[in-house]
Motif scaffolding. Structure first.
Motif, PDB file in Angstrom:
ATOM      1  N   ALA A 166       0.830  -1.210   0.000  1.00 47.36           N
ATOM      2  CA  ALA A 166       0.000   0.000   0.000  1.00 47.36           C
ATOM      3  C   ALA A 166       0.861   1.255   0.000  1.00 47.36           C
ATOM      4  CB  ALA A 166      -0.929   0.003   1.208  1.00 47.36           C
ATOM      5  N   ASP A 167       2.003   1.204   0.715  1.00 44.89           N
ATOM      6  CA  ASP A 167       2.915   2.345   0.722  1.00 44.89           C
ATOM      7  C   ASP A 167       3.502   2.572  -0.667  1.00 44.89           C
ATOM      8  OD1 ASP A 167       2.633   2.792   3.494  1.00 44.89           O
ATOM      9  OD2 ASP A 167       4.139   1.251   3.928  1.00 44.89           O
ATOM     10  N   VAL A 168       3.818   1.496  -1.344  1.00 46.80           N
ATOM     11  CA  VAL A 168       4.361   1.593  -2.708  1.00 46.80           C
ATOM     12  C   VAL A 168       3.321   2.221  -3.633  1.00 46.80           C
ATOM     13  CG1 VAL A 168       5.188   0.278  -4.701  1.00 46.80           C
ATOM     14  CG2 VAL A 168       5.981  -0.312  -2.389  1.00 46.80           C
ATOM     15  N   VAL A 190      -5.175  13.843  -1.284  1.00 44.31           N
ATOM     16  CA  VAL A 190      -5.574  12.827  -2.267  1.00 44.31           C
ATOM     17  C   VAL A 190      -5.148  11.445  -1.787  1.00 44.31           C
ATOM     18  CG1 VAL A 190      -5.287  12.013  -4.632  1.00 44.31           C
ATOM     19  CG2 VAL A 190      -5.482  14.466  -4.171  1.00 44.31           C
ATOM     20  N   ILE A 191      -3.912  11.347  -1.301  1.00 39.91           N
ATOM     21  CA  ILE A 191      -3.411  10.071  -0.792  1.00 39.91           C
ATOM     22  C   ILE A 191      -4.255   9.624   0.407  1.00 39.91           C
ATOM     23  CG2 ILE A 191      -1.433   8.870   0.190  1.00 39.91           C
ATOM     24  CD1 ILE A 191      -1.036   9.653  -2.716  1.00 39.91           C
ATOM     25  N   SER A 196      -8.400   6.095   2.880  1.00 41.06           N
ATOM     26  CA  SER A 196      -9.692   5.950   3.558  1.00 41.06           C
ATOM     27  C   SER A 196     -10.685   5.183   2.701  1.00 41.06           C
ATOM     28  CB  SER A 196     -10.262   7.324   3.908  1.00 41.06           C
ATOM     29  OG  SER A 196     -10.538   8.070   2.734  1.00 41.06           O
ATOM     30  N   ALA A 197     -10.507   5.259   1.368  1.00 37.69           N
ATOM     31  CA  ALA A 197     -11.397   4.516   0.471  1.00 37.69           C
ATOM     32  C   ALA A 197     -11.033   3.042   0.434  1.00 37.69           C
ATOM     33  CB  ALA A 197     -11.335   5.099  -0.936  1.00 37.69           C
ATOM     34  N   LEU A 203     -11.941   4.464  -4.969  1.00 38.06           N
ATOM     35  CA  LEU A 203     -11.798   5.888  -5.252  1.00 38.06           C
ATOM     36  C   LEU A 203     -12.526   6.287  -6.528  1.00 38.06           C
ATOM     37  CD1 LEU A 203     -10.335   8.428  -4.149  1.00 38.06           C
ATOM     38  CD2 LEU A 203      -8.434   7.868  -5.675  1.00 38.06           C
ATOM     39  N   GLU A 204     -12.780   5.316  -7.404  1.00 31.53           N
ATOM     40  CA  GLU A 204     -13.438   5.621  -8.672  1.00 31.53           C
ATOM     41  C   GLU A 204     -14.815   6.235  -8.450  1.00 31.53           C
ATOM     42  OE1 GLU A 204     -13.498   2.089 -10.981  1.00 31.53           O
ATOM     43  OE2 GLU A 204     -11.313   2.021 -11.265  1.00 31.53           O
TER      44      GLU A 204
END
Length: 237
Positions: A166-168, A190-191, A196-197, A203-204
């Motif tokens: 997830a960090d990548v 945004v990140i 959170s999504a 996010l879409e």
């Protein structure tokens, strides 16, 4: 502040209010704030509103959805003090902000479209391999961490930064947005939304809603411009 003549078809505050779904007090407040031009008074001291006031109220109420209450107020105040140029400047600034928001949305859509879903599993990496993968310096990744863009864990034995899958993903998204010219303070929210999504895929839906709201704002600005133009014609006529 300009005053509209009470000759012709005059209206009471309550008449103007009912026609726009407002209270009479709201209409008086709008006049006091300079959103409406000053009204003349009847011999008995009552306000006498005219079609010019109705057009002003139409314009203000049409401007609010696209520009917001504060900007719409400033636009109407400028018109009513006779500074149409300043009013048009404020309208233009609203369109510039809308264009900026559209560009941000496009950048996020482009950036997220190339990201793969996070595959559950270990997939951990360290700062060196990740910096080489992205083509940035390790110091850049540390700077992103201080800005809250990436949040790597630490190896309990060595204390080295450990980047999960997830960090990548977050670092890759940040890298693409930075290449698009966005600042870290713009990227961090945004990140955070991606986190959170629960990833890029959820996010879409947010991006679709964001796009719909921008389109709604754009159409509202068109309606506001038309109503403002009609009001200016009333003042000129």
């Amino acid at each position: 502040m300009a005053k509209a003549s009470n000759t012709g078809n005059t209206r009471r505050p309550v008449d103007l209010a009912r026609a726009h779904g407002l209270s009479a007090q709201a209409v008086r407040n709008y006049e006091a704030a300079g959103i409406l031009p000053g009204a003349e008074r009847t011999q008995s001291g009552y306000r006498a509103y005219t079609p010019v006031h109705a057009a002003a109220l139409d314009a203000f109420l049409a401007l609010v959805p696209g520009h917001g209450h504060q900007a719409a107020t400033a636009i109407m105040q400028a018109v009513n003090r006779g500074d149409v140029g300043d009013a048009l400047r404020l309208v233009g600034e609203g369109h510039v902000q809308l264009l900026d928001d559209r560009r941000t949305l496009l950048a996020v859509e482009v950036a997220t479209s190339g990201l793969r879903p996070v595959v559950q599993g270990r997939g951990d990496t360290f700062v060196g391999p990740l910096s080489r993968r992205l083509g940035v310096r390790p110091a850049t990744l540390r700077k992103w961490e201080r800005a809250g863009v990436v949040r790597p864990g630490r190896d309990p034995r060595t204390g080295y930064r450990v980047y999960s899958a997830a960090d990548v993903r977050d670092a890759s998204l940040a890298h693409q947005l930075r290449r698009g010219g966005y600042l870290l303070e713009q990227i961090a929210p945004v990140i955070a939304q991606v986190r959170s999504a629960g990833g890029v895929a959820p996010l879409e839906a947010m991006l679709g809603d964001w796009r719909a709201r921008l389109e709604g704002r754009s159409r509202a600005m068109l309606a506001g411009a038309a109503a403002l133009h009609a009001y200016l014609r009333q003042l000129e006529g």
